[in-house]
Design an enzyme around this catalytic site. Structure first.
Site, PDB file in Angstrom:
ATOM      1  N   GLU A  95      12.634  -4.378  18.409  1.00  0.00           N
ATOM      2  CA  GLU A  95      11.903  -4.594  17.301  1.00  0.00           C
ATOM      3  C   GLU A  95      12.506  -3.901  15.928  1.00  0.00           C
ATOM      4  O   GLU A  95      12.736  -2.647  16.010  1.00  0.00           O
ATOM      5  CB  GLU A  95      10.671  -4.477  17.153  1.00  0.00           C
ATOM      6  N   ASN A 143      -1.845  -1.877   7.323  1.00  0.00           N
ATOM      7  CA  ASN A 143      -1.383  -0.501   7.673  1.00  0.00           C
ATOM      8  C   ASN A 143       0.271  -0.568   7.348  1.00  0.00           C
ATOM      9  O   ASN A 143       1.037  -1.572   7.455  1.00  0.00           O
ATOM     10  CB  ASN A 143      -1.579  -0.228   8.938  1.00  0.00           C
ATOM     11  N   LYS A 150       7.028   2.994  20.353  1.00  0.00           N
ATOM     12  CA  LYS A 150       7.869   3.445  19.435  1.00  0.00           C
ATOM     13  C   LYS A 150       8.975   4.205  19.928  1.00  0.00           C
ATOM     14  O   LYS A 150       8.819   4.822  20.917  1.00  0.00           O
ATOM     15  CB  LYS A 150       7.191   4.229  18.335  1.00  0.00           C
ATOM     16  N   HIS A 201       2.675  -9.086  11.890  1.00  0.00           N
ATOM     17  CA  HIS A 201       2.361  -7.605  11.994  1.00  0.00           C
ATOM     18  C   HIS A 201       1.046  -7.593  11.479  1.00  0.00           C
ATOM     19  O   HIS A 201       0.433  -8.127  10.865  1.00  0.00           O
ATOM     20  CB  HIS A 201       3.512  -7.166  11.164  1.00  0.00           C
ATOM     21  N   ASP A 204       9.684  -0.504  19.353  1.00  0.00           N
ATOM     22  CA  ASP A 204       9.939  -0.806  17.785  1.00  0.00           C
ATOM     23  C   ASP A 204      10.589   0.340  17.203  1.00  0.00           C
ATOM     24  O   ASP A 204      10.176   1.889  17.581  1.00  0.00           O
ATOM     25  CB  ASP A 204       8.311  -0.626  17.325  1.00  0.00           C
ATOM     26  N   ASP A 250       4.063 -10.390   7.952  1.00  0.00           N
ATOM     27  CA  ASP A 250       2.552 -10.241   7.755  1.00  0.00           C
ATOM     28  C   ASP A 250       2.012 -10.729   6.497  1.00  0.00           C
ATOM     29  O   ASP A 250       2.379 -10.347   5.379  1.00  0.00           O
ATOM     30  CB  ASP A 250       2.371  -8.669   7.615  1.00  0.00           C
ATOM     31  N   GLU A 266       8.537  -7.443   9.504  1.00  0.00           N
ATOM     32  CA  GLU A 266       7.365  -6.879   8.953  1.00  0.00           C
ATOM     33  C   GLU A 266       7.361  -6.489   7.444  1.00  0.00           C
ATOM     34  O   GLU A 266       6.396  -6.252   7.006  1.00  0.00           O
ATOM     35  CB  GLU A 266       6.562  -6.196   9.884  1.00  0.00           C
ATOM     36  N   LYS A 283       3.323  -2.442  23.512  1.00  0.00           N
ATOM     37  CA  LYS A 283       4.532  -1.902  22.450  1.00  0.00           C
ATOM     38  C   LYS A 283       4.572  -0.230  22.312  1.00  0.00           C
ATOM     39  O   LYS A 283       3.533   0.245  22.074  1.00  0.00           O
ATOM     40  CB  LYS A 283       4.526  -2.587  21.140  1.00  0.00           C
ATOM     41  N   GLU A 294      -0.191  -9.255  16.473  1.00  0.00           N
ATOM     42  CA  GLU A 294      -0.413  -7.789  16.962  1.00  0.00           C
ATOM     43  C   GLU A 294      -1.738  -7.238  16.940  1.00  0.00           C
ATOM     44  O   GLU A 294      -2.693  -7.654  16.597  1.00  0.00           O
ATOM     45  CB  GLU A 294       0.412  -6.947  15.714  1.00  0.00           C
TER      46      GLU A 294
END
Length: 388
Positions: free
Chosen positions: A238, A53, A182, A321, A212, A291, A264, A180, A340
């Site tokens: 992050e 994603n 945002k 990630h 993040d 990732d 990531e 986690k 993750e």
């Protein structure tokens, strides 16, 4: 062993959620099925791949450049000395006539096919990917479980602090100890209220919460937030600024004593090397989140791991990630620091096997040969439809 057909498609993974930079209302990803001439139980063995994603499907690059090179290659050029499929040799074929630099979506396209090739190679060997990889690139003794944290806490229309707390309680009920959320998509005062609401759910323990930014902050804002959140003792801070702004990251690291995580959106060995050289990361506390599915696949990720070792970094400081099965196998095989997880998001591609159980923020692996998409029923149906 020969590749007989390659099927490519796109699957939606859209959602109403947003982070500080993008929403996911039109998010999709590429999927690939690689058929071989190896037959098991009366059917050809097929390897599957997809991209994580956060990056859109890379179908045009796949169709025009990457897949034709793979299909046009002399069959022997994809095999090792024992006649087995060698994803590293296939990687060289896919990257033929590509200039250095410009790693953007090309790295995503190659990563999708790399994943499918490793799935195919492990299936032909009759082994789950993490054991296949550990024997070839590790010490032969893979981890039997992997640390995972629950990523969520997105912004969404009408989402309240109570909703945020309920979401995090749900993660704890699923077996996660670390979560986690945002930040950066609201003002500082609002984000601090959101952080405090989650810390309350965690019994006042900020060390179980990561935040993040998704690359949103300029330097002044990054430092302002850093000063405000440092007293919470968070799990990490992050992707604070633009992924390629190594000076910003280094400056924040000089002033913020807590752990930092990033990487990531770095898609190559060269980018990761520059992060280590110029990004100010501290190998005793910081985390690298490259990732493999977005960064030219495992072939390139192995090069990144070699570079990190030579710069004094432990593989345990790497937590990819993406929240998917491919990175989970890689984490176990290469003894990374974890992986993750996105409980319930980015379906059907995200998440682990349907019967996976998280206990104390650790999850085991399937013994299905390959990556084990066959143990994720809804996604396996989508992948199977590519070639049925």
């Amino acid at each position: 062993m020969k590749i007989t057909k390659v099927h490519e498609g796109t699957v939606p993974i859209s959602s109403s959620i947003r982070n500080a930079w993008i929403d996911f209302s039109s998010m999709d990803c590429s999927i690939v099925a690689i058929e071989s001439d190896v037959v098991r139980d009366g059917k050809p063995v097929v390897g599957y791949g997809f991209n994580s994603n956060g990056r859109y499907s890379a179908g045009e690059i796949l169709r025009r450049r990457i897949l034709p090179r793979l299909l046009d290659a002399e069959p022997g050029s994809l095999l090792d000395e024992q006649g087995a499929l060698d994803p590293a040799r296939a990687w060289d074929v896919m990257m033929r006539n590509e200039k250095p630099g410009g790693h953007g979506e090309r790295s995503v396209a190659v990563g999708v096919v790399d994943m499918a090739l490793y799935d195919l190679a492990a299936k032909i060997a009759g082994k789950p990917l993490y054991r296949y990889l550990s024997e070839r690139h590790g010490d032969g003794r893979p981890d039997d479980s992997v640390f995972v944290y629950a990523a969520g806490g997105y912004y969404a229309p009408g989402k309240t602090l109570t909703d945020l707390q309920d979401e995090m309680r749900g993660f704890l009920d699923l077996g996660y100890d670390v979560v986690k959320m945002k930040i950066g998509g609201a003002d500082l005062a609002e984000d601090l209220r959101r952080i405090e609401a989650v810390v309350e759910v965690l019994g006042g323990d900020g060390s179980r919460l990561a935040v993040d930014v998704n690359g949103r902050f300029d330097l002044a804002t990054a430092l302002e937030y850093g000063r405000a959140i440092e007293p919470y003792g968070l799990f990490w801070y992050e992707e604070i600024g633009d992924p390629l702004d190594y000076h910003l990251n280094a400056t924040v690291a000089e002033h913020y004593t807590g752990p930092i995580a990033t990487g990531e959106n770095l898609f190559s060995l060269q980018d990761a090397r520059n992060l280590i050289r110029y990004g100010g990361l501290r190998p005793d506390r910081d985390t690298i989140q490259v990732d493999p599915a977005l960064s030219y696949g495992l072939v390139e990720y192995l090069r990144i791991q070699d570079m990190l070792r030579r710069h004094g970094w432990s593989s345990r400081r790497c937590v990819p990630h993406g929240g998917h099965q491919f990175s989970l196998h890689i984490a176990a095989a290469l003894k990374l620091g974890g992986n993750e997880s996105y409980p319930g998001e980015f379906q059907p591609t995200g998440g682990f096997a349907d019967d996976a159980v998280v206990e104390k923020s650790r999850v085991g692996l399937t013994d299905i040969p390959g990556i084990g998409f066959e143990g994720k029923a809804a996604f396996h149906r989508v992948l199977r439809d590519l070639h049925s």
